[in-house]
Scaffold this motif. Structure first.
Motif, PDB file in Angstrom:
ATOM      1  N   ALA A   1     105.467 -11.326 107.812  1.00  0.00           N
ATOM      2  CA  ALA A   1     104.808 -12.060 108.086  1.00  0.00           C
ATOM      3  C   ALA A   1     104.400 -12.958 106.673  1.00  0.00           C
ATOM      4  O   ALA A   1     104.255 -12.124 105.975  1.00  0.00           O
ATOM      5  CB  ALA A   1     103.571 -11.614 108.881  1.00  0.00           C
ATOM      6  N   ASN A   2     104.590 -14.442 106.866  1.00  0.00           N
ATOM      7  CA  ASN A   2     103.965 -14.870 105.372  1.00  0.00           C
ATOM      8  C   ASN A   2     102.893 -16.041 105.908  1.00  0.00           C
ATOM      9  O   ASN A   2     103.021 -16.590 106.869  1.00  0.00           O
ATOM     10  CB  ASN A   2     105.261 -16.039 104.965  1.00  0.00           C
ATOM     11  N   TYR A   3     101.772 -15.787 104.891  1.00  0.00           N
ATOM     12  CA  TYR A   3     100.825 -16.900 105.119  1.00  0.00           C
ATOM     13  C   TYR A   3     100.473 -17.188 103.798  1.00  0.00           C
ATOM     14  O   TYR A   3      99.939 -16.487 102.796  1.00  0.00           O
ATOM     15  CB  TYR A   3      99.761 -16.192 105.764  1.00  0.00           C
ATOM     16  N   GLY A   4     100.868 -18.532 103.240  1.00  0.00           N
ATOM     17  CA  GLY A   4     100.568 -18.974 102.212  1.00  0.00           C
ATOM     18  C   GLY A   4     101.482 -18.140 100.899  1.00  0.00           C
ATOM     19  O   GLY A   4     102.761 -17.744 101.259  1.00  0.00           O
ATOM     20  N   ASP A   5     100.711 -17.534 100.193  1.00  0.00           N
ATOM     21  CA  ASP A   5     101.183 -16.445  99.139  1.00  0.00           C
ATOM     22  C   ASP A   5     101.168 -15.080  99.540  1.00  0.00           C
ATOM     23  O   ASP A   5     101.599 -14.070  98.757  1.00  0.00           O
ATOM     24  CB  ASP A   5     100.568 -16.622  97.843  1.00  0.00           C
TER      25      ASP A   5
ATOM     26  N   ASP B   1      91.227 -14.586 111.469  1.00  0.00           N
ATOM     27  CA  ASP B   1      92.327 -14.077 112.192  1.00  0.00           C
ATOM     28  C   ASP B   1      93.382 -15.057 111.842  1.00  0.00           C
ATOM     29  O   ASP B   1      93.503 -16.175 112.143  1.00  0.00           O
ATOM     30  CB  ASP B   1      91.984 -14.082 113.600  1.00  0.00           C
ATOM     31  N   LEU B   2      94.442 -14.448 111.005  1.00  0.00           N
ATOM     32  CA  LEU B   2      95.564 -15.361 110.859  1.00  0.00           C
ATOM     33  C   LEU B   2      96.905 -15.080 111.623  1.00  0.00           C
ATOM     34  O   LEU B   2      97.958 -15.703 111.339  1.00  0.00           O
ATOM     35  CB  LEU B   2      96.083 -14.858 109.318  1.00  0.00           C
ATOM     36  N   THR B   3      96.681 -14.060 112.688  1.00  0.00           N
ATOM     37  CA  THR B   3      97.909 -13.777 113.410  1.00  0.00           C
ATOM     38  C   THR B   3      98.542 -15.053 113.924  1.00  0.00           C
ATOM     39  O   THR B   3      99.748 -15.046 114.208  1.00  0.00           O
ATOM     40  CB  THR B   3      97.334 -12.985 114.662  1.00  0.00           C
TER      41      THR B   3
ATOM     42  N   THR C   1      94.305  -9.941 102.171  1.00  0.00           N
ATOM     43  CA  THR C   1      94.673  -9.849 103.667  1.00  0.00           C
ATOM     44  C   THR C   1      94.875  -8.426 103.917  1.00  0.00           C
ATOM     45  O   THR C   1      95.050  -7.640 103.122  1.00  0.00           O
ATOM     46  CB  THR C   1      96.240 -10.553 103.995  1.00  0.00           C
ATOM     47  N   THR C   2      94.938  -7.994 105.320  1.00  0.00           N
ATOM     48  CA  THR C   2      94.990  -6.745 105.756  1.00  0.00           C
ATOM     49  C   THR C   2      95.728  -6.780 107.116  1.00  0.00           C
ATOM     50  O   THR C   2      95.655  -7.785 107.820  1.00  0.00           O
ATOM     51  CB  THR C   2      93.598  -5.978 105.865  1.00  0.00           C
TER      52      THR C   2
ATOM     53  N   VAL D   1      99.515 -25.118 105.862  1.00  0.00           N
ATOM     54  CA  VAL D   1      98.779 -24.889 104.408  1.00  0.00           C
ATOM     55  C   VAL D   1      98.066 -23.850 104.734  1.00  0.00           C
ATOM     56  O   VAL D   1      97.070 -23.705 105.587  1.00  0.00           O
ATOM     57  CB  VAL D   1      98.219 -25.955 103.965  1.00  0.00           C
ATOM     58  N   ALA D   2      97.944 -22.741 103.792  1.00  0.00           N
ATOM     59  CA  ALA D   2      97.206 -21.549 103.947  1.00  0.00           C
ATOM     60  C   ALA D   2      95.617 -22.009 103.566  1.00  0.00           C
ATOM     61  O   ALA D   2      95.330 -22.904 102.739  1.00  0.00           O
ATOM     62  CB  ALA D   2      97.456 -20.486 103.137  1.00  0.00           C
TER      63      ALA D   2
END
Length: 928
Positions: A579-583, A545-547, A515-516, A507-508
C-alpha cells in the motif's frame, strides 16, 4: 418557537391580532436561543426577530436588561440599525456637514455611513435631526432606499388599497405603496375589513426590529417579488427618451417634510436641486438612480446606487460608489456594462440565456440570483471581478482576454437540482450547495475546486478537454465525463470518480506524519476467504483512516488479490500486499494455505456488519456452531477493539454498539485455530455514521413499531435498499449508514398509514438526530385527504383549499384558518402544516358538501421557485393506500408564487369528478 411557526399555531383571534400589528411579515424563521436575556420582550410580536438581531449584534438592549419594544425610534437609532443591517463601515467624517452630529456622538459614524452610501442627506443641508422620532412612512422610505428601489417605486402606479393612502405624504407615497405591494409592510385592519397604514404614527423599536430582520434575512426574497412588480417593458414607449445623468430630471427632486404634524411636503421640481416646501423643510434628497428604458447610458461618477430594470441597456464609462442592481425588468433580455466600476455589490436578478456582458470593467462583488437559474453572465475584455457569489443556477463564461476573476462561491442558498455551468477559465471555485449539478464546459478550466462538507450529493460533469488542476473534496460527490482532474485531496470516504475517463492522482494529507497498520501478517485458510488490512495515518491531533485512500497491490495475483485493503485468497502460496499513500509505504506478508484442499469442507461464505450485529452465512452445512468455534477481531481508529458483550446464536453475533461516531468499524470473523466445523474467514466494515429522528402522527403522538426503508439518494423511491429501521416505543429511530443523502419510505400496505417519504442526511462528522417525519393515516371511507410534498427549497409551501359551505358561500382552509366547522362538527381541516421543507402537508375533507372544491399551493418562503420545487399532490379518496389522483408541478422558467392544482366536484348523487388545472400564477386564486 419562531414567529413563522407561531403564526401557524395560534388561534384565529391571535392570528388576527398579529395581522393588524404594525408592519407584519410573511418571511420569518425560528429564532435561535437568545445569547442575552431581555426581560420585556416575551409579549412582543417581534420577540423572535429581536432575539435574532441581538444575537447577531445588530441591535442591543438597555443596561437594565430591557429592550423597550414599544418605545419610539429616533433617527439616530435608525441610522445605527440600517448601517449594521447593510454591513456598512462607520464614517463620522461624512457627517461633518451636520451641525447636530458632532464627531464625538455615538451615532456620528452611523449617520456618516448612510450619507456615504446615499441613503440619506439629512433633514436639511446642515441638520440630521438625530433625536427626532421616526414615523411609519419614514421607516418605509428608509428601507426602500436601503434596498435601492426608491426610483423603481416612483415608476409604479400607486396601490390605493390602503384606505388612508391619501394621508401619506406625497414624498413617501411611492415607497409606502411599493413596500405594501411587496408585503414588506402590512396595514392595520379595520372592522369592515379594509386596511389602513397610519403613516404619521410613530414607529417603535419592535417594528424596526422586524423590518431589519426581514431586510437582512429575506432581502433576496423581496428582490424576487420586486421583479414581478416591475414591468418588463418599463420605458419602452416611443414618447419616453432614456434618461442619463445630465438630464436635470434624472434624480427627481428632494423629499419634503417628514414631520407629520406640520403639513405635507411637496415633491421638488425637475431641476433636481429643489428644497421642498412642506412643513419644516426636513427633506431627504434621493440618490439612487434607475434606468428604465432601452438605450446607451453614461452616468460618470455616481455616489449612491444604480438600478437597471430594462432590457437592451448599455451602461458605459460609469463609476458607481454604491451598488448596481440588474432587476427582473430585464426579463430574458441583454445588458452590457462597458468600462463600468462598481465599488459595492453588483446584484444580478435579471437577464436571460443570451446574457449580461461585462467588458473592461471593475466589479467588487457580483451576486447572481435569478430564481429559475436561466441566466448567463459573460466576463470579457480585461474585466476584473474580486469575487462572485452564486445564489441560483447560472452560466458563467469568460473570454481569453478577461482580467482577474476572483473566487466563485456556489453558496448554500443555491436550490437543490440547480444547474451551474462554467465556460472559460476560473482560478478558484468553492461549492457549498447541496445536490447541485456543475458542468465544466469543453476546453474550460478551474484551478482550485473546493467542495465543502455541506455539498452532499453534488455532481460534476467535466466535458472533453476540460481540466481541474487541484481538487479538495470534503463531501461525498460524483464526477463524470471525459475531462481531467490532475490531483485530488480527498478527505471523506465515498467520493466517486468512476465516471471519469481517468482517476486523478490522490494527494496525501499533508498533516499525516507517520502511519501504522494491522494485522502485520496473516494466513487465509480457504479460497475466497477475505481479511481486511487497516491502514492508519497518525497526525499531531489524532489519526486518519487511510484504508480507502491508499493505492493497493498484490505481488502475486495467483495467490491473493486486494481491493482497498480487503485481501481475497485465490490459491495456495505466499504474496506481499503493498500500500502506498504519498511517501508512506507498507508491505504485509500473506499466506494462503487451504484447509483440507480438494474436500467440500464448509467455509465462512460472507458476513454483514451493522453496529451491534454481524450476520454470518456459510458455504456448506454447519450445525451446532457456538461462539467458541469462531475468532472475531475488530479495529476502530487504527487500533484493536474488543466488541463488548459479544454473543452468538444461529448465524448472528450481537454486541454492544460502538460509540465512536464518524469512525469505521472493521470486523473479521474466522474459524478458530482448530477448524473442527468450518474454515475460512470473511471481513466486513461499517462507517459509524447515520441519522435518526422521531416519527409522530398528525395529532403529535409517537408512532411505535413503524418500519422505515432507506434507499441511497435524493427522492430515490425505487431500487436497492440501503437499510431499515423501526421506531421504538417513543417513536424514535436511528440507523447507521455511510455518509450521503437517503430517502426513507414509511407507511403503505400492511400499516395504518399512507406511503410517505422522508429525506435524511448521514454526515461524516455530525450525529444527525433530527430527521423527523409525520406519518399520515389512511383516511376513512368517507374522507378525502390531500397530501402536499416537495423538495428542500422552497422551505415552506402552503396548502389552500376553497370549497362549499353547508349554508352557502365558500370556506377557505390555510395555515391561519385551519378548519371549517358547521354546527360544532369538523368538516374540513388542515391537519398538518409543514414549515421546514419536504412536507408532508395534509388537508382532510372529513364530510362531503356538494359543490366544487379548488386546491392550490402558495410559495410562502425560500429562494427557489415553485417550478423547481418538485412539488407533488396526492389525493386519497376514501380508505385507500394508493392515491386516487396525482399532480406534479409544471417545470420550466418562471417565478410564479401560486400553483392552482385541481378542482373536485361532488354532485348530489355522490359522484365525484376531478378536473386538472395545473396552472401557475402570481395572482392569489382566493381573489379570482
Amino acid at each position: 418557537m419562531g414567529l413563522r411557526l407561531l403564526h401557524k399555531k395560534v388561534s384565529s383571534l391571535l392570528v388576527f391580532a398579529m395581522i393588524v400589528s404594525i408592519l407584519s411579515s410573511h418571511y420569518v424563521f425560528a429564532a435561535k436561543e437568545p445569547g442575552v436575556s431581555l426581560n420585556d420582550i416575551s409579549k412582543s410580536y417581534a420577540k423572535d426577530e429581536i432575539t435574532e438581531l441581538v444575537n447577531k449584534g445588530i441591535i442591543s438592549g438597555f443596561g437594565d436588561g430591557t429592550f423597550k419594544p414599544a418605545e419610539s425610534v429616533t433617527r439616530a437609532q435608525l441610522a445605527k440599525i440600517l448601517v449594521l443591517s447593510m454591513n456598512l463601515e462607520q464614517d463620522a467624517a461624512e457627517a461633518a456637514a451636520f451641525k447636530d452630529v458632532s464627531a464625538g456622538k455615538w451615532f456620528a459614524g452611523y449617520v456618516g455611513a448612510l450619507v456615504k452610501a446615499g441613503i440619506t442627506q439629512g433633514t436639511s443641508s446642515t441638520t440630521f435631526s438625530p433625536d427626532k422620532t421616526v414615523s411609519r412612512e419614514e421607516l418605509a422610505v428608509f428601507f426602500i432606499r436601503a434596498f435601492g428601489w426608491e426610483t423603481d417605486a416612483k415608476s409604479l402606479k400607486l396601490d390605493e388599497s390602503l384606505s388612508d393612502m391619501a394621508k401619506v405624504s406625497a414624498w413617501a407615497k411611492p415607497a409606502v405603496s411599493f413596500a405594501y405591494q411587496l408585503g414588506f409592510i402590512k396595514g392595520v385592519a379595520s372592522k369592515e375589513g379594509s386596511f389602513r397604514f397610519n403613516p404619521a404614527g410613530i414607529a417603535d423599536r419592535q417594528a424596526l426590529a422586524r423590518l431589519a430582520y426581514e431586510f437582512i434575512v429575506h432581502k433576496e426574497t423581496y428582490a424576487a417579488k420586486a421583479l414581478l412588480l416591475l414591468p418588463d417593458n418599463a420605458g419602452d414607449e416611443e414618447t419616453e427618451e432614456p434618461k442619463v445623468k445630465d438630464d436635470p430630471g434624472f434624480n427627481g427632486g428632494p423629499i419634503g417634510s417628514t414631520d407629520g404634524d406640520k403639513g405635507e411636503g411637496n415633491t421638488g421640481g425637475n431641476n433636481g436641486n429643489g428644497n421642498g416646501n412642506g412643513g419644516n423643510g426636513g427633506g431627504e434628497t434621493p440618490v439612487s438612480n434607475t434606468i428604465t428604458a432601452p438605450g446607451e447610458y453614461s452616468l460618470g461618477d455616481v455616489t449612491g446606487n444604480v438600478t437597471i430594470s430594462s432590457r437592451d441597456v448599455v451602461l458605459k464609462n460609469t463609476t458607481i460608489n454604491g451598488n448596481l442592481s440588474l432587476l427582473g425588468g430585464i426579463g430574458d433580455g441583454d445588458v452590457t456594462l462597458d468600462h463600468v466600476t462598481v465599488t459595492g455589490e453588483t446584484k444580478v436578478f435579471g437577464g436571460g440565456a443570451n446574457s449580461i456582458h461585462v467588458a473592461d470593467s471593475i466589479l467588487a462583488t457580483v451576486i447572481v440570483n435569478k430564481a429559475d437559474g436561466s441566466i448567463r453572465l459573460v466576463l470579457e475584455n480585461g474585466t476584473n471581478v474580486e469575487q462572485i457569489q452564486l445564489q441560483s443556477g447560472a452560466i458563467l463564461e469568460t473570454t481569453g482576454s478577461v482580467g482577474r476573476i476572483g473566487p466563485v462561491d456556489i453558496t448554500e442558498s443555491v436550490p437543490q437540482n440547480a444547474a451551474i455551468t462554467f465556460n472559460g477559465s476560473f482560478d478558484s471555485v468553492m461549492v457549498r450547495a447541496e445536490q447541485v449539478a456543475v458542468t465544466l464546459a469543453s476546453g474550460s478550466s478551474i484551478g482550485d475546486l473546493n467542495v465543502f462538507a455541506r455539498a452532499l450529493n453534488a455532481s460534476f460533469h467535466l466535458a472533453e478537454g476540460s481540466t481541474v488542476s487541484r481538487l479538495i473534496a470534503d463531501a461525498i460527490v460524483t464526477f463524470a465525463g471525459q475531462g481531467t482532474i490532475q490531483s485530488a485531496q480527498v478527505n471523506v470516504e465515498g467520493v466517486d470518480f468512476s465516471g471519469l475517463a481517468g482517476k486523478p492522482v490522490i494527494v496525501a494529507d499533508p498533516t499525516v506524519i507517520s502511519t501504522t497498520y494491522t494485522p502485520q501478517e496473516f494466513t487465509l485458510s480457504a479460497v475466497g476467504a477475505t481479511y481486511q488490512i487497516v491502514f492508519t495515518g497518525i497526525k499531531s491531533d489524532g489519526s486518519r483512516d487511510l484504508t480507502s485512500f491508499a493505492a493497493w497491490s498484490s505481488s502475486d495475483l495467483s495467490v491473493a488479490q486486494v481491493v482497498y485493503g480487503n485481501v481475497t485468497a485465490v490459491g495456495d502460496g505466499m504474496t506481499y500486499i503493498n500500500a502506498n499513500y504519498g511517501d508512506f509505504q507498507i508491505q504485509v506478508p500473506v499466506t494462503v494455505s487451504v484447509y483440507k484442499p480438494g474436500e467440500s469442507y464448509p467455509t465462512i461464505g460472507s458476513i454483514r456488519v451493522t453496529n451491534g450485529a454481524i450476520d454470518v452465512a456459510f458455504n456448506g452445512d454447519v450445525t451446532d456452531e457456538t461462539l467458541s468455534d469462531f475468532t472475531v477481531s475488530a479495529t476502530v481508529n487504527g487500533a484493536a477493539y474488543e466488541l463488548a458483550n459479544l454473543q452468538y446464536s444461529e448465524g448472528r453475533f450481537t454486541f454492544d454498539p460502538v460509540d465512536s461516531y464518524g469512525s469505521t468499524l472493521y470486523v473479521t470473523v474466522e474459524a478458530n485455530a482448530d477448524k473442527t466445523k468450518f474454515a475460512g474467514s470473511q471481513s466486513g466494515s461499517i462507517r459509524l455514521t447515520g441519522f435518526g429522528g422521531h416519527i409522530k402522527n398528525v395529532s403529535g403522538s409517537p408512532v411505535a413499531g413503524l418500519k422505515i426503508t432507506f434507499r441511497k439518494g435524493f427522492n430515490t423511491t425505487q431500487g436497492d435498499i440501503a437499510g431499515e429501521a423501526t421506531t421504538d416505543a417513543r417513536g424514535n429511530y436511528f440507523i447507521y449508514l455511510p455518509p450521503g443523502i437517503y430517502t426513507g419510505e414509511l407507511g403503505g400496505e400492511g400499516t395504518d398509514y399512507i406511503t410517505t417519504y422522508l429525506i435524511a442526511v448521514s454526515a461524516a462528522n455530525v450525529k444527525n438526530e433530527a430527521e423527523n417525519q409525520t406519518a399520515i393515516g389512511i383516511p376513512n371511507a368517507l374522507e378525502t385527504r390531500i397530501v402536499l410534498t416537495w423538495g428542500n427549497d422552497p422551505r415552506d409551501l402552503d396548502s389552500h383549499l376553497l370549497g362549499p359551505k353547508f349554508d352557502g358561500g365558500k370556506f377557505h382552509t390555510w395555515y391561519a384558518g385551519k378548519s371549517y366547522m358547521h354546527e360544532g362538527e369538523l368538516i374540513v381541516d388542515l391537519d398538518l402544516d409543514d414549515t421546514t421543507s419536504y412536507g408532508p402537508e395534509t388537508t382532510t375533507i372529513r364530510k362531503d358538501v356538494n359543490g366544487t372544491y379548488t386546491f392550490y399551493v402558495h410559495h410562502y418562503s425560500g429562494l427557489s421557485t415553485l417550478r423547481m420545487s418538485g412539488a407533488r399532490i396526492e389525493v386519497y379518496r376514501g380508505a385507500v393506500t394508493e392515491p386516487t389522483q396525482v399532480y406534479t408541478v409544471p417545470e420550466g422558467a418562471g417565478n410564479e408564487i401560486y400553483w392552482v392544482v385541481f378542482d373536485m366536484t361532488i354532485a348530489e348523487n355522490g359522484e365525484v369528478q376531478f378536473r386538472e388545472i395545473n396552472q401557475l400564477t402570481s395572482t392569489d386564486p382566493l381573489y379570482n
